[in-house]
Enzyme design. Structure first.
Site, mmCIF file in Angstrom:
data_model
loop_
_atom_site.group_PDB
_atom_site.id
_atom_site.type_symbol
_atom_site.label_atom_id
_atom_site.label_comp_id
_atom_site.label_asym_id
_atom_site.label_seq_id
_atom_site.Cartn_x
_atom_site.Cartn_y
_atom_site.Cartn_z
ATOM 1 N N SER A 147 0.602 -1.115 0.020
ATOM 2 C CA SER A 147 -0.062 -0.080 -0.121
ATOM 3 C C SER A 147 0.982 1.461 0.043
ATOM 4 O O SER A 147 1.485 1.659 0.919
ATOM 5 C CB SER A 147 -0.823 -0.355 1.080
ATOM 6 O OG SER A 147 -1.860 1.100 1.213
ATOM 7 N N HIS A 149 -0.405 -1.451 -4.399
ATOM 8 C CA HIS A 149 -1.645 -0.929 -4.156
ATOM 9 C C HIS A 149 -1.764 0.516 -4.231
ATOM 10 O O HIS A 149 -1.052 1.120 -3.077
ATOM 11 C CB HIS A 149 -1.929 -1.790 -2.911
ATOM 12 C CG HIS A 149 -3.617 -1.366 -2.602
ATOM 13 N ND1 HIS A 149 -4.457 -2.038 -2.957
ATOM 14 C CD2 HIS A 149 -3.916 -0.680 -1.942
ATOM 15 C CE1 HIS A 149 -5.537 -1.769 -2.549
ATOM 16 N NE2 HIS A 149 -5.417 -0.634 -1.636
ATOM 17 N N ASP A 193 -3.884 3.885 -3.618
ATOM 18 C CA ASP A 193 -5.475 4.289 -3.165
ATOM 19 C C ASP A 193 -5.593 5.552 -3.560
ATOM 20 O O ASP A 193 -5.000 6.424 -3.579
ATOM 21 C CB ASP A 193 -5.295 4.347 -1.475
ATOM 22 C CG ASP A 193 -5.405 2.958 -0.835
ATOM 23 O OD1 ASP A 193 -6.168 2.365 -1.301
ATOM 24 O OD2 ASP A 193 -4.419 2.730 -0.196
ATOM 25 N N MET A 200 -8.376 8.300 -3.485
ATOM 26 C CA MET A 200 -9.627 8.898 -2.641
ATOM 27 C C MET A 200 -10.017 10.142 -3.173
ATOM 28 O O MET A 200 -9.166 11.348 -4.115
ATOM 29 C CB MET A 200 -9.150 9.067 -1.331
ATOM 30 C CG MET A 200 -8.707 7.791 -0.777
ATOM 31 S SD MET A 200 -8.351 7.837 1.146
ATOM 32 C CE MET A 200 -7.502 6.272 1.317
ATOM 33 N N HIS A 251 -6.846 1.129 -6.318
ATOM 34 C CA HIS A 251 -8.122 1.045 -5.402
ATOM 35 C C HIS A 251 -8.863 2.282 -5.787
ATOM 36 O O HIS A 251 -8.343 3.181 -4.894
ATOM 37 C CB HIS A 251 -7.561 0.596 -4.129
ATOM 38 C CG HIS A 251 -8.764 0.490 -3.297
ATOM 39 N ND1 HIS A 251 -8.598 0.371 -1.915
ATOM 40 C CD2 HIS A 251 -10.175 0.510 -3.432
ATOM 41 C CE1 HIS A 251 -9.840 0.109 -1.100
ATOM 42 N NE2 HIS A 251 -10.806 0.110 -2.279
ATOM 43 N N MET A 267 -11.509 4.791 -4.599
ATOM 44 C CA MET A 267 -12.279 4.905 -3.427
ATOM 45 C C MET A 267 -12.990 6.403 -3.648
ATOM 46 O O MET A 267 -12.792 7.607 -3.016
ATOM 47 C CB MET A 267 -11.765 4.896 -2.053
ATOM 48 C CG MET A 267 -11.451 3.621 -1.551
ATOM 49 S SD MET A 267 -10.167 3.750 -0.252
ATOM 50 C CE MET A 267 -8.874 3.681 -1.198
ATOM 51 N N MET A 292 -13.148 -5.746 1.592
ATOM 52 C CA MET A 292 -12.427 -4.448 2.522
ATOM 53 C C MET A 292 -12.594 -5.114 4.002
ATOM 54 O O MET A 292 -13.700 -5.580 4.518
ATOM 55 C CB MET A 292 -13.274 -3.228 2.578
ATOM 56 C CG MET A 292 -12.941 -2.452 1.135
ATOM 57 S SD MET A 292 -11.209 -2.085 1.142
ATOM 58 C CE MET A 292 -10.490 -1.242 2.541
ATOM 59 N N ASP A 302 -7.972 -5.818 2.561
ATOM 60 C CA ASP A 302 -7.303 -4.616 2.549
ATOM 61 C C ASP A 302 -7.656 -3.968 3.913
ATOM 62 O O ASP A 302 -8.897 -3.939 4.075
ATOM 63 C CB ASP A 302 -7.705 -3.819 1.297
ATOM 64 C CG ASP A 302 -7.036 -2.501 1.428
ATOM 65 O OD1 ASP A 302 -6.154 -2.100 2.268
ATOM 66 O OD2 ASP A 302 -7.417 -1.456 0.715
HETATM 67 C C1 DX5 Z 1 -7.135 1.907 2.298
HETATM 68 C C2 DX5 Z 1 -5.575 1.387 2.364
HETATM 69 C C3 DX5 Z 1 -5.304 0.883 3.927
HETATM 70 C C4 DX5 Z 1 -3.978 0.358 3.857
HETATM 71 C C5 DX5 Z 1 -3.195 0.466 5.011
HETATM 72 O O1 DX5 Z 1 -7.772 1.158 1.203
HETATM 73 O O2 DX5 Z 1 -5.238 0.577 1.439
HETATM 74 O O3 DX5 Z 1 -6.164 0.153 4.395
HETATM 75 O O4 DX5 Z 1 -4.092 -1.020 3.506
HETATM 76 O O5 DX5 Z 1 -2.868 -0.605 5.749
HETATM 77 P P1 DX5 Z 1 -2.844 -0.676 7.160
HETATM 78 O O6 DX5 Z 1 -4.671 -0.829 7.560
HETATM 79 O O7 DX5 Z 1 -2.166 -1.968 7.729
HETATM 80 O O8 DX5 Z 1 -2.384 0.442 7.977
HETATM 81 ZN ZN ZN Z 2 -6.840 0.207 -0.624
#
Ligand code: DX5
Ligand code: ZN
Length: 220
Positions: free
Chosen positions: A8, A33, A35, A37, A66, A68, A137, A176
């Site tokens: 991530s 990955h 993200d 947003m 991903h 969002m 999720m 995730d």
């Molecule tokens: C959201 C992100 C986070 C990411 C963080 O879509 O992709 O959730 O995984 O990882 P953690 O939860 O381990 O901090």
């Molecule tokens: Zn994600």
């Protein structure tokens, strides 16, 4: 199905991202990955499309994007992707999500469908022909560092069973959010295939990325 890891990038050192990606290559991470947003679908804003296109030029690791955002169909054209990359959109984000999944495939990459914790796995059944990956999720999306929701193991187990019933044995389940060594092991046993690694197992103060990645793979 082989178990895979997806790093991530919102949890990486963003001021030193190019070196971080090189380390992730050496660590044998399978996907990056990313993200995306919009501050509306989730109450946060993170990485953007120009960054995706720059990352694409610096690495051969496939991207796991991903989305969002509300109405992600608006943005599909903006992304430069190849056949091994995945663009994943949320069930909850579009009125006509199957059109968006088709638009993603027509770019020549893979289409992922993401489900928020409260969205039943059964909702994916009418879309079975349109998905190459199911993202379950394990937290409500938007932030790193949250705690896995209580029903996550049960949901992954059900997702694997239903995907198999729908003839989708080869469609991987991604998880995730709060994927720690312990949660990763539990979810792997229930049938998860791709593990998004953030602050819970990969980007840690006391381990290198390679050490953390090796430790995680050892529990799968
Ligand atoms: C959201 C992100 C986070 C990411 C963080 O879509 O992709 O959730 O995984 O990882 P953690 O939860 O381990 O901090
Ligand atoms: Zn994600």
């Amino acid at each position: 199905m082989a178990k895979m890891t997806s790093a991530s990038l919102m949890c990486a050192d963003l001021l030193n991202l190019e070196n971080g990606i090189k380390e992730l290559e050496k660590a044998g991470i399978d996907y990056l990955h990313i993200d995306i947003m919009d501050g509306a679908f989730v109450p946060n804003i993170t990485l953007g499309f120009d960054l995706i296109n720059s990352i694409k030029k610096t690495t051969k690791i496939p991207l796991d994007i991903h989305m969002m955002v509300d109405e992600p169909a608006r943005f599909i054209e903006r992304m430069n992707v190849d056949k091994d990359d995945i663009i994943c959109v949320h069930y909850e984000s579009e009125k006509h999500i199957h059109r968006t999944l088709e638009a993603i495939r027509s770019k020549g990459c893979k289409a992922g469908l993401a489900l928020n914790p409260q969205t039943p796995v059964e909702n994916a059944e009418p879309l079975a022909e349109y998905i190459d990956m199911l993202l379950v999720m394990t937290v409500s999306p938007g932030f790193a560092g949250q705690k896995m929701f209580a029903g996550a193991e049960r949901k992954v187990e059900k997702a694997r069973r239903l995907l198999n019933e729908w003839g989708l044995q080869n469609v991987p389940i991604e998880v995730d959010g709060n994927i720690s060594l312990e949660n990763g092991r539990k979810l792997s046993l229930k049938g998860a295939d791709i593990f998004v690694l953030g602050t819970s197992a990969l980007f840690l103060k006391d381990k290198t990325l390679s050490q953390a990645s090796d430790d995680f793979k050892a529990v799968l």
